[in-house]
Design a protein around this motif. Structure first.
Motif, PDB file in Angstrom:
ATOM      1  N   PHE A   1       4.758  22.575  -4.730  1.00 26.98           N
ATOM      2  CA  PHE A   1       5.465  23.772  -5.174  1.00 26.98           C
ATOM      3  C   PHE A   1       6.950  23.608  -4.911  1.00 26.98           C
ATOM      4  O   PHE A   1       7.378  22.678  -4.216  1.00 26.98           O
ATOM      5  CB  PHE A   1       4.929  25.027  -4.468  1.00 26.98           C
ATOM      6  N   TYR A   2       7.728  24.495  -5.476  1.00 27.37           N
ATOM      7  CA  TYR A   2       9.158  24.556  -5.211  1.00 27.37           C
ATOM      8  C   TYR A   2       9.453  25.814  -4.404  1.00 27.37           C
ATOM      9  O   TYR A   2       8.789  26.843  -4.558  1.00 27.37           O
ATOM     10  CB  TYR A   2       9.965  24.628  -6.509  1.00 27.37           C
TER      11      TYR A   2
ATOM     12  N   SER B   1      14.694  27.837 -13.336  1.00 27.01           N
ATOM     13  CA  SER B   1      15.457  26.638 -13.005  1.00 27.01           C
ATOM     14  C   SER B   1      15.104  26.213 -11.585  1.00 27.01           C
ATOM     15  O   SER B   1      14.936  27.054 -10.705  1.00 27.01           O
ATOM     16  CB  SER B   1      16.960  26.925 -13.096  1.00 27.01           C
ATOM     17  N   THR B   2      14.986  24.914 -11.376  1.00 22.42           N
ATOM     18  CA  THR B   2      14.704  24.415 -10.031  1.00 22.42           C
ATOM     19  C   THR B   2      15.985  23.974  -9.320  1.00 22.42           C
ATOM     20  O   THR B   2      15.910  23.378  -8.247  1.00 22.42           O
ATOM     21  CB  THR B   2      13.709  23.246 -10.086  1.00 22.42           C
ATOM     22  N   ALA B   3      17.140  24.277  -9.921  1.00 25.55           N
ATOM     23  CA  ALA B   3      18.399  24.008  -9.230  1.00 25.55           C
ATOM     24  C   ALA B   3      18.432  24.813  -7.938  1.00 25.55           C
ATOM     25  O   ALA B   3      18.021  25.969  -7.900  1.00 25.55           O
ATOM     26  CB  ALA B   3      19.579  24.384 -10.123  1.00 25.55           C
ATOM     27  N   GLU B   4      18.890  24.214  -6.884  1.00 28.64           N
ATOM     28  CA  GLU B   4      18.949  24.838  -5.561  1.00 28.64           C
ATOM     29  C   GLU B   4      17.563  25.196  -5.031  1.00 28.64           C
ATOM     30  O   GLU B   4      17.413  26.134  -4.246  1.00 28.64           O
ATOM     31  CB  GLU B   4      19.854  26.069  -5.557  1.00 28.64           C
ATOM     32  N   MET B   5      16.554  24.458  -5.482  1.00 29.73           N
ATOM     33  CA  MET B   5      15.213  24.593  -4.924  1.00 29.73           C
ATOM     34  C   MET B   5      14.795  23.245  -4.336  1.00 29.73           C
ATOM     35  O   MET B   5      15.298  22.187  -4.743  1.00 29.73           O
ATOM     36  CB  MET B   5      14.204  25.037  -5.982  1.00 29.73           C
ATOM     37  N   CYS B   6      13.903  23.281  -3.371  1.00 27.11           N
ATOM     38  CA  CYS B   6      13.367  22.066  -2.768  1.00 27.11           C
ATOM     39  C   CYS B   6      11.927  21.883  -3.227  1.00 27.11           C
ATOM     40  O   CYS B   6      11.142  22.840  -3.198  1.00 27.11           O
ATOM     41  CB  CYS B   6      13.405  22.158  -1.249  1.00 27.11           C
ATOM     42  N   ARG B   7      11.588  20.672  -3.639  1.00 27.92           N
ATOM     43  CA  ARG B   7      10.213  20.401  -4.049  1.00 27.92           C
ATOM     44  C   ARG B   7       9.385  20.037  -2.831  1.00 27.92           C
ATOM     45  O   ARG B   7       9.711  19.113  -2.091  1.00 27.92           O
ATOM     46  CB  ARG B   7      10.147  19.263  -5.062  1.00 27.92           C
TER      47      ARG B   7
ATOM     48  N   CYS C   1      12.781  32.749  -3.271  1.00 28.95           N
ATOM     49  CA  CYS C   1      11.798  32.561  -4.352  1.00 28.95           C
ATOM     50  C   CYS C   1      11.083  31.216  -4.228  1.00 28.95           C
ATOM     51  O   CYS C   1      11.554  30.299  -3.558  1.00 28.95           O
ATOM     52  CB  CYS C   1      12.491  32.611  -5.709  1.00 28.95           C
ATOM     53  N   ALA C   2       9.979  31.145  -4.928  1.00 30.04           N
ATOM     54  CA  ALA C   2       9.209  29.909  -5.052  1.00 30.04           C
ATOM     55  C   ALA C   2       8.792  29.769  -6.514  1.00 30.04           C
ATOM     56  O   ALA C   2       8.981  30.679  -7.318  1.00 30.04           O
ATOM     57  CB  ALA C   2       7.988  29.934  -4.141  1.00 30.04           C
ATOM     58  N   SER C   3       8.230  28.629  -6.846  1.00 29.13           N
ATOM     59  CA  SER C   3       7.647  28.441  -8.177  1.00 29.13           C
ATOM     60  C   SER C   3       6.664  27.285  -8.125  1.00 29.13           C
ATOM     61  O   SER C   3       6.693  26.465  -7.205  1.00 29.13           O
ATOM     62  CB  SER C   3       8.730  28.166  -9.236  1.00 29.13           C
ATOM     63  N   ASP C   4       5.789  27.250  -9.104  1.00 30.25           N
ATOM     64  CA  ASP C   4       4.822  26.169  -9.177  1.00 30.25           C
ATOM     65  C   ASP C   4       5.520  24.863  -9.518  1.00 30.25           C
ATOM     66  O   ASP C   4       6.538  24.851 -10.217  1.00 30.25           O
ATOM     67  CB  ASP C   4       3.765  26.467 -10.246  1.00 30.25           C
ATOM     68  N   ALA C   5       4.946  23.773  -9.073  1.00 31.09           N
ATOM     69  CA  ALA C   5       5.464  22.453  -9.415  1.00 31.09           C
ATOM     70  C   ALA C   5       4.550  21.858 -10.475  1.00 31.09           C
ATOM     71  O   ALA C   5       3.494  21.331 -10.149  1.00 31.09           O
ATOM     72  CB  ALA C   5       5.511  21.559  -8.176  1.00 31.09           C
TER      73      ALA C   5
END
Length: 297
Positions: free
Chosen positions: A50-51, A12-18, A293-297
């Motif tokens: 990325f996020y 989930s990208t909730a509470e993440m910044c793109r 954490c991070a994740s791919d966009a």
């Protein structure tokens, strides 16, 4: 990690910044830095979008992970972790501090210290659900990321995010640590390692939203607790490595940590600057070490 991998859930990208990515100037050549750490040279780096988490992973979020997976952290398996000496009750110091680190005697080996008991076996986390989780090893951070469907940020992604859109400034908000006398992060004030005046309001970890976010809306990326990055640490590898989505050397003995902590002070460890870097062995866990954490966009 000896235990099986926790079952991942959908990311989930909730509470993440793109982060839009693109080109930015990474590193520093300032005279207040540590050249031996490999802070320089300044180089142009290109990143894909990325996020990244808006906040460090909190005690509450890590507790949710443990409840869902029955995960046992490295510090719990080892039976001990490192606690800063001033976080131990003075009257219990001799009983709790089984040993100290030579040359860094403020670090105490404390049996029963872990993420649930950050200041020793008689401490707890019930009053601090919004604090960053600590006593987290690299393996612990990876396990959480996998469960959350995310990953650790690369060192380059971390620095891009920490800069908040500013170019070659010392901190996420500019070149002054305390502009106009205002505290914008949780670091040490006073005489390290014996007296922290707590002028910023804290003498230990603080809530992840205690200070304003940077220009990208990211909180607590300077001070408070160190954050693991995905990269192996090397002081010179980046000099000749690719500058397009760099991921660090292919192997090593220590992983990168970024951001500094509540124990950083100009007289000893001013690594709360956005270009500062250091490392620790992957199985290390301390009272000032967490992650986001991070994740791919």
């Amino acid at each position: 990690m000896s235990q099986s991998r926790p079952v991942a859930r959908a990311a989930s990208t909730a509470e993440m910044c793109r982060m839009a990515g693109g080109r930015f100037l990474m590193g520093t050549e300032t005279d207040v830095g540590f050249p031996a750490d490999g802070e320089g040279p300044i180089r142009e780096v290109l990143l894909d979008p990325f996020y990244i988490d808006r906040y460090p992973v909190t005690v509450e979020s890590f507790r949710d992970f443990v409840r869902a997976t029955d995960y046992v952290s490295d510090a719990e398996r080892f039976g001990w972790s490192f606690v800063f000496h001033k976080q131990l009750p003075a009257e219990q110091y001799r009983d709790l501090a089984e040993d100290t680190v030579a040359g860094h005697e403020w670090w105490c080996k404390v049996n029963g210290a872990d993420w649930r008991h950050p200041e020793g076996p008689d401490s707890g986390i019930e009053q601090h659900p919004d604090h960053p989780v600590t006593h987290i090893s690299y393996a612990d951070a990876l396990a959480y990321c996998r469960w959350a469907g995310k990953r650790l940020p690369t060192e380059a992604e971390w620095e891009f995010a920490a800069r908040g859109g500013l170019e070659q400034q010392l901190y996420p908000w500019g070149d002054e640590l305390e502009p106009g006398g205002k505290h914008l992060c949780n670091v040490w004030q006073g005489r390290f390692p014996d007296h922290d005046t707590g002028e910023d309001g804290y003498r230990g970890p603080c809530p992840v939203d205690a200070f304003p976010p940077n220009g990208f809306g990211i909180y607590s990326i300077t001070g408070n607790v160190w954050e693991w990055c995905a990269d192996w640490f090397d002081p010179i590898y980046h000099v000749t490595a690719t500058r397009s989505n760099p991921v660090g050397p292919p192997n090593g003995t220590a992983r990168v940590m970024r951001g500094g902590s509540f124990l950083c002070h100009a007289s000893y460890c001013n690594r709360y600057r956005v270009a500062a870097r250091t490392s620790n062995t992957p199985d290390s866990a301390t009272t000032n070490l967490g992650f986001r954490c991070a994740s791919d966009a």
